[in-house]
Design a protein around this motif. Structure first.
Motif, short mmCIF file in Angstrom:
data_model
loop_
_atom_site.label_atom_id
_atom_site.label_comp_id
_atom_site.label_asym_id
_atom_site.label_seq_id
_atom_site.Cartn_x
_atom_site.Cartn_y
_atom_site.Cartn_z
N MET A 1 0.85 -1.21 0.00
CA MET A 1 0.00 0.00 0.00
C MET A 1 0.88 1.25 0.00
N ASN A 2 0.45 2.22 -0.81
CA ASN A 2 1.17 3.48 -0.84
C ASN A 2 0.85 4.29 0.41
N LYS A 3 1.88 4.54 1.22
CA LYS A 3 1.59 5.27 2.46
C LYS A 3 1.38 6.74 2.18
N LYS A 4 0.46 7.33 2.96
CA LYS A 4 0.22 8.77 2.81
C LYS A 4 1.17 9.54 3.72
N LYS A 5 1.60 10.67 3.22
CA LYS A 5 2.50 11.50 4.03
C LYS A 5 1.70 12.55 4.79
N VAL A 6 1.75 12.44 6.10
CA VAL A 6 1.01 13.37 6.97
C VAL A 6 2.02 14.28 7.67
N ALA A 7 1.80 15.58 7.57
CA ALA A 7 2.71 16.52 8.26
C ALA A 7 2.03 17.09 9.48
N LEU A 8 2.64 16.86 10.64
CA LEU A 8 2.11 17.43 11.88
C LEU A 8 2.72 18.81 12.08
N LEU A 9 1.87 19.82 12.26
CA LEU A 9 2.36 21.18 12.52
C LEU A 9 2.21 21.43 14.01
N CYS A 10 3.30 21.75 14.69
CA CYS A 10 3.19 21.92 16.15
C CYS A 10 4.10 23.03 16.67
N GLY A 11 3.93 23.31 17.95
CA GLY A 11 4.70 24.40 18.57
C GLY A 11 3.97 25.71 18.32
N GLY A 12 4.64 26.61 17.62
CA GLY A 12 3.96 27.83 17.19
C GLY A 12 4.16 29.04 18.09
N ARG A 13 3.74 30.17 17.54
CA ARG A 13 3.88 31.45 18.23
C ARG A 13 2.65 31.65 19.10
N SER A 14 2.63 30.96 20.24
CA SER A 14 1.45 30.98 21.09
C SER A 14 1.86 30.64 22.51
N GLY A 15 1.05 31.05 23.47
CA GLY A 15 1.29 30.72 24.87
C GLY A 15 1.17 29.22 25.11
N GLU A 16 0.58 28.51 24.15
CA GLU A 16 0.37 27.07 24.32
C GLU A 16 1.38 26.25 23.51
N HIS A 17 2.52 26.87 23.22
CA HIS A 17 3.61 26.26 22.46
C HIS A 17 4.00 24.87 23.02
N GLU A 18 4.28 24.81 24.31
CA GLU A 18 4.77 23.55 24.90
C GLU A 18 3.70 22.45 24.85
N VAL A 19 2.47 22.85 25.18
CA VAL A 19 1.37 21.87 25.19
C VAL A 19 1.22 21.26 23.80
N SER A 20 1.36 22.11 22.79
CA SER A 20 1.22 21.67 21.42
C SER A 20 2.30 20.64 21.07
N LEU A 21 3.51 20.87 21.54
CA LEU A 21 4.60 19.91 21.26
C LEU A 21 4.29 18.55 21.89
N VAL A 22 3.73 18.58 23.10
CA VAL A 22 3.38 17.32 23.78
C VAL A 22 2.26 16.60 23.02
N SER A 23 1.24 17.37 22.60
CA SER A 23 0.14 16.77 21.82
C SER A 23 0.68 16.14 20.54
N ALA A 24 1.55 16.86 19.83
CA ALA A 24 2.07 16.36 18.54
C ALA A 24 2.91 15.10 18.73
N ASN A 25 3.68 15.07 19.80
CA ASN A 25 4.48 13.89 20.09
C ASN A 25 3.59 12.66 20.24
N ALA A 26 2.49 12.85 20.96
CA ALA A 26 1.57 11.73 21.20
C ALA A 26 0.93 11.30 19.88
N ILE A 27 0.56 12.25 19.05
CA ILE A 27 -0.06 11.92 17.76
C ILE A 27 0.94 11.19 16.87
N ALA A 28 2.17 11.69 16.83
CA ALA A 28 3.21 11.04 16.01
C ALA A 28 3.40 9.59 16.45
N GLY A 29 3.33 9.36 17.76
CA GLY A 29 3.52 8.02 18.28
C GLY A 29 2.36 7.10 17.97
N ALA A 30 1.17 7.67 17.80
CA ALA A 30 -0.02 6.82 17.66
C ALA A 30 -0.50 6.67 16.22
#
Ligand SMILES: Nc1ncnc2c1ncn2[C@@H]1O[C@H](COP(=O)(O)OP(=O)(O)O)[C@@H](O)[C@H]1O
Ligand SMILES: [Mg+2]
Length: 364
Positions: A1-30
């Motif tokens: 099967m041809n795998k799809k390439k998914v790009a996770l965008l995380c971090g960012g210019r926001s007060g919730e920068h760190e939380v976003s990195l943690v969320s993205a890590n979990a998504i990447a793992g799952a």
């Protein structure tokens, strides 16, 4: 099967920068690696995009460079990212973008606008729903239009406060009364929010909220349970079982959300069948009221004494770590974390395909 390439965008210019990195890590793992190739794009606090397998970990440790600098051009037809090289530039193919960005510059329609211009599929709400879900003033107007009950509130602009604060205070005291919650209109994670029980505290609360936005929302403070419902879908929307947050502080402030781990999640929330169904229905109505697509978490207050329900807010990019309420509610409703991610990607593709059939100019 041809795998799809998914790009996770995380971090960012926001007060919730760190939380976003943690969320993205979990998504990447799952994300199911049989189906998807995962690309990580960590956006730094200056707004620069870095591509790399270890970009999240490097950014968390502050080890520059975080990866390869990459760009997304606001023009259709590129099929992915651009990386500048010594020879010129190269394209890095991406089939689906997954913004995992919380708060301003991510959850508010700005990144969604760029993804729309590039005409690429992306997970979650579009520009309008993201922007309406971010701005607590606009969100409340749409909720009241949809007939959803809310606590009494008032929107105050900076200029109004600076010119006539005493009359603003008088009106708030007469029409709503203490305790009052004062919030920047566009923020998240309880940043800039205070509870005021007297005039001096109200003045301090305004000063704090105005650090983050020119628009402030003031609400009646209620003694309420906090119930949350996850929604999922585009045209057909489903709601999860409700969950309850029991904050460890006086209210669910920044510390209670991220620092002190004594806040508890009750899944399912102890409610009657009728109460659960009413909340699920309201959650779907709220999602439709902002023209939501993909996902959102809808948060409610339930009066501790008489069980009255008020809608509090909608979050179009809710926390997404494996222990966050949004995926946990789906887990307990029968949809596991990795299947949930797969479904969100399918919804993104469906929405993108539907849009491709629409005309962008008159047919004749
Ligand atoms: N009107 C209110 N009455 C009682 N508690 C409130 C009220 N508004 C906010 N809170 C408390 O503050 C928290 C954060 O407010 P919320 O509007 O959800 O902002 P955010 O978008 O930052 O999560 C809520 O989860 C709740 O604990
Ligand atoms: Mg909230």
């Amino acid at each position: 099967m041809n795998k799809k390439k998914v790009a996770l965008l995380c971090g960012g210019r926001s007060g919730e920068h760190e939380v976003s990195l943690v969320s993205a890590n979990a998504i990447a793992g799952a994300l199911d690696r049989e189906r998807y190739d995962v690309l990580i794009i960590a956006i730094d606090r200056q707004g620069k995009w870095w591509l790399g397998e270890h970009a999240i970990a490097r950014m968390q440790k502050g080890e520059e460079p975080y990866g390869d600098p990459v760009h997304l051009l606001p023009e259709p037809g590129r099929q992915g990212l651009i990386r500048l090289t010594a020879q010129g530039w190269e394209e890095i193919p991406v089939q689906i973008f997954f913004p995992v960005l919380h708060g301003p510059n991510g959850e508010d329609g700005t990144i969604q606008g760029l993804l729309e211009l590039a005409n690429v599929p992306y997970v979650g709400c579009g520009v309008l729903a993201s922007a309406c879900g971010m701005d607590k003033g606009i969100m409340k107007m749409l909720f009241s239009q949809a007939g959803l009950s809310q606590v009494p509130y008032q929107v105050v602009q900076r200029l109004q406060w600076e010119k006539e604060s005493s009359s603003v205070i008088e009106t708030l005291e007469e029409s709503i009364g203490y305790p009052l919650f004062v919030k920047p209109a566009n923020m998240g994670s309880s940043v800039g929010i205070s509870k005021a029980s007297n005039r001096q505290a109200l003045q301090e609360a305004f000063a704090e909220a105005l650090l983050y936005d020119n628009k402030v929302v003031v609400e009646k403070g209620v003694e309420a349970r906090e119930i949350e419902v996850s929604v999922l879908g585009n045209n057909e929307v489903s709601a999860s079982i409700p969950g309850e947050i029991v904050p460890c502080n006086d209210f669910y402030d920044y510390t209670a959300k991220y620092i002190d781990d004594r806040s508890r999640l009750l899944i399912p929330a102890p409610l009657t069948q009728e109460e659960s169904e009413a909340l699920q229905q309201m959650a779907i109505q709220a999602f439709k009221a902002i023209d939501g697509t993909g996902l959102a978490r809808v948060d409610f207050f339930m009066d501790k004494k008489n069980g009255q329900i008020w809608i509090n807010e909608i979050n179009t990019l809710p926390g997404f770590t494996s222990i966050s309420m949004y995926p946990k509610l789906w887990q307990s409703s029968g949809l596991g974390y990795s299947d949930l991610l797969h479904r969100l990607i399918e919804l993104a593709e469906e929405r993108h395909q539907e849009k491709q059939t629409l005309l962008v100019k008159p047919s004749k």
